[in-house]
Design an enzyme around this catalytic site. Structure first.
Site, PDB file in Angstrom:
ATOM      1  N   GLU A   1      -7.898  -8.510   9.506  1.00 43.42           N
ATOM      2  CA  GLU A   1      -6.734  -8.308   8.635  1.00 43.42           C
ATOM      3  C   GLU A   1      -6.889  -6.977   7.912  1.00 43.42           C
ATOM      4  OE1 GLU A   1      -6.031 -11.259   5.676  1.00 43.42           O
ATOM      5  OE2 GLU A   1      -6.021 -12.949   7.072  1.00 43.42           O
TER       6      GLU A   1
ATOM      7  N   GLU B   1       1.326 -10.899  -2.552  1.00 44.27           N
ATOM      8  CA  GLU B   1       0.906 -11.805  -1.482  1.00 44.27           C
ATOM      9  C   GLU B   1       2.066 -12.192  -0.572  1.00 44.27           C
ATOM     10  OE1 GLU B   1      -2.046 -12.995  -0.468  1.00 44.27           O
ATOM     11  OE2 GLU B   1      -3.031 -11.676  -1.920  1.00 44.27           O
TER      12      GLU B   1
END
Length: 463
Positions: free
Chosen positions: A266, A329
């Site tokens: 990621e 987020e």
């Protein structure tokens, strides 16, 4: 035969002199914590017209696995943190999970890895047993080994940078003291099974939390003034420093001489954040992810290992409006839920046909596109007949190939020769699995060619 050998010789010459550029794969994380996301089938259609050829998901969603069948896009599936304990309980539990969640989609869906948990060792959940992680990985590897799939599908686990005691200077980095026994065992498992060490690396967080001491250009992968390591390496971006910090930590465990590849599982940058977050902007997100994709395609390593290519998975495909946490987020996505781009970023694929006018949005109409230059897989002319017959039996049986074309009434039945029939079956299997070189091995009897082996009514599949 002569024509096939000529094309193979040309390919080798081009590779030798660097005239045929090797393009590294680009992966992306496909999260689904949102109530406004398109269907997996629509997502698969979109990605086939982009340079993305690998996706990583956070579960084993059967709808996603089905949607990506026969697309030429590789998948990494995952065991959720909450399920790790169950899989670690016994080999039979892992075998059952694999048999029910993954095996039904093989070989049509090209599954290349299982990610066991996500940042499992550094999560805030006190209920997670650290010892269960390695046992779950070993149990799943045993399930793959029993089916002969351990070379195709690797077992690993993505870590956060928090597994390190410190990340700078990179050459002095080690794993956190409390994690040393667990990390030593996990790294040993990865070395023994040829699996990559996965790390989620985010320069964004370092800059967001320290905007006065961290250079924005350094965090955004720009050619900033070099940061010097005590061993003499110079870093022009933070991501390379983070990767080498992980490399040093692995070496500190005594695995420096073992071949353990590092994958950035990621990395990304949010386009929107909470009040006061000056880092999370559409422009910074576009800059970082554009440079990240360029970095992934560059075939460059890091200052410590310049020739070792780093595989990268961008985070993330979509903004996820139901994700827990702050505003940032929920806004790491390149795409909004309606398929529009959050910001302008080039995901076009130079080898994809019918792509000139594709705006890469979910609202665009268009047919499935071909990925990559046309190549085929055929049987070597002098391959042993018994081995070739076993290849046909595999392809037309467990391999999932529709072999009606080489039956007596099929268009490829004539000539009634075993190598001709094998070539048709081998090529169909090869195309189904994304045209990876190992999918045309077949115990050394397969050969990749740029010449279309189709003839008359017999048409060989290609992408």
């Amino acid at each position: 035969m002569a024509l096939i050998n000529l094309h193979l010789l040309l390919l080798l010459v081009l590779l030798q002199f660097g005239l045929l550029q090797q393009v590294s794969s680009i992966g992306i994380n496909y999260g689904t914590i949102g109530n406004n996301l398109p269907s997996p089938k629509r997502v698969a259609q979109l990605l086939q017209s982009t340079l993305i050829d690998k996706i990583k998901i956070y579960d084993s969603n059967p709808e996603i696995l089905e949607a990506f069948s026969n697309t030429g896009i590789d998948l990494i599936v995952a065991v959720e943190n909450s399920h790790v304990a169950n899989i670690s309980a016994s080999p039979s539990a892992a075998d059952q999970w694999f048999a029910t969640r993954v095996m039904p989609f093989i070989p049509a869906t090209s599954i290349i890895a299982i990610a066991v948990g996500n940042e499992y060792l550094t999560t805030d959940d006190d209920k997670l047993d650290h010892n269960a992680l390695l046992q779950a990985m070993q149990n799943l590897h045993s399930a793959l080994l029993s089916r002969g799939l351990n070379r195709k599908i690797k077992v690993t686990t993505p870590h956060s940078m928090a597994v390190l005691a410190s990340s700078f200077p990179p050459s002095a980095s080690t794993f956190a003291t409390m994690l040393l026994p667990t990390m030593t065992a996990i790294v040993g498992f990865l070395a023994d099974t040829g699996s990559p060490f996965m790390v989620n690396a985010y320069p964004y967080f370092a800059y967001r939390d320290n905007p006065t001491t961290v250079s924005l250009e350094y965090a955004l992968l720009g050619n900033a003034t070099a940061v010097h390591d005590v061993k003499g390496n110079m870093y022009t971006n933070m991501l390379d420093a983070q990767i080498d910090a992980v490399r040093s930590a692995i070496g500190s465990l005594g695995f420096g001489n073992r071949s353990i590849k590092i994958t950035v599982s990621e990395s990304g940058w949010p386009s929107k954040g909470d009040a006061g977050d000056i880092a999370a902007t559409p422009e910074n997100a576009r800059t970082y992810n554009s440079r990240l994709i360029e970095r992934a395609q560059s075939n460059k390593g890091t200052p410590m290992k310049p020739k070792e290519i780093i595989e990268i998975f961008v985070f993330a495909l979509f903004n996820e409006n139901k994700k827990q946490g702050g505003t940032s987020e929920k806004n790491f996505g390149i795409f909004n839920g309606d398929g529009s781009k959050v910001y302008n970023i080039d995901l076009s694929c130079q080898f994809c046909s019918n792509n000139a006018d594709n705006k890469l949005g979910f609202g665009e109409k268009g047919s499935t596109v071909s990925r990559g230059p046309s190549v085929w897989c055929v049987a070597k002319p002098h391959a042993d007949d018994k081995v070739v017959q076993s290849v046909i039996d595999f392809c037309c049986g467990p391999g999932g190939v529709d072999c009606r074309e080489i039956d007596e009434n099929g268009g490829c039945f004539a000539p009634e020769k075993i190598h001709a029939h094998a070539s048709y079956a081998m090529n169909a299997y090869y195309q189904m699995h994304g045209r990876n070189y190992w999918n045309c091995d077949f115990k050394g009897t397969g050969l990749v060619t740029f010449s279309d082996p189709s003839y008359g009514k017999c048409q060989y599949a290609h992408q």
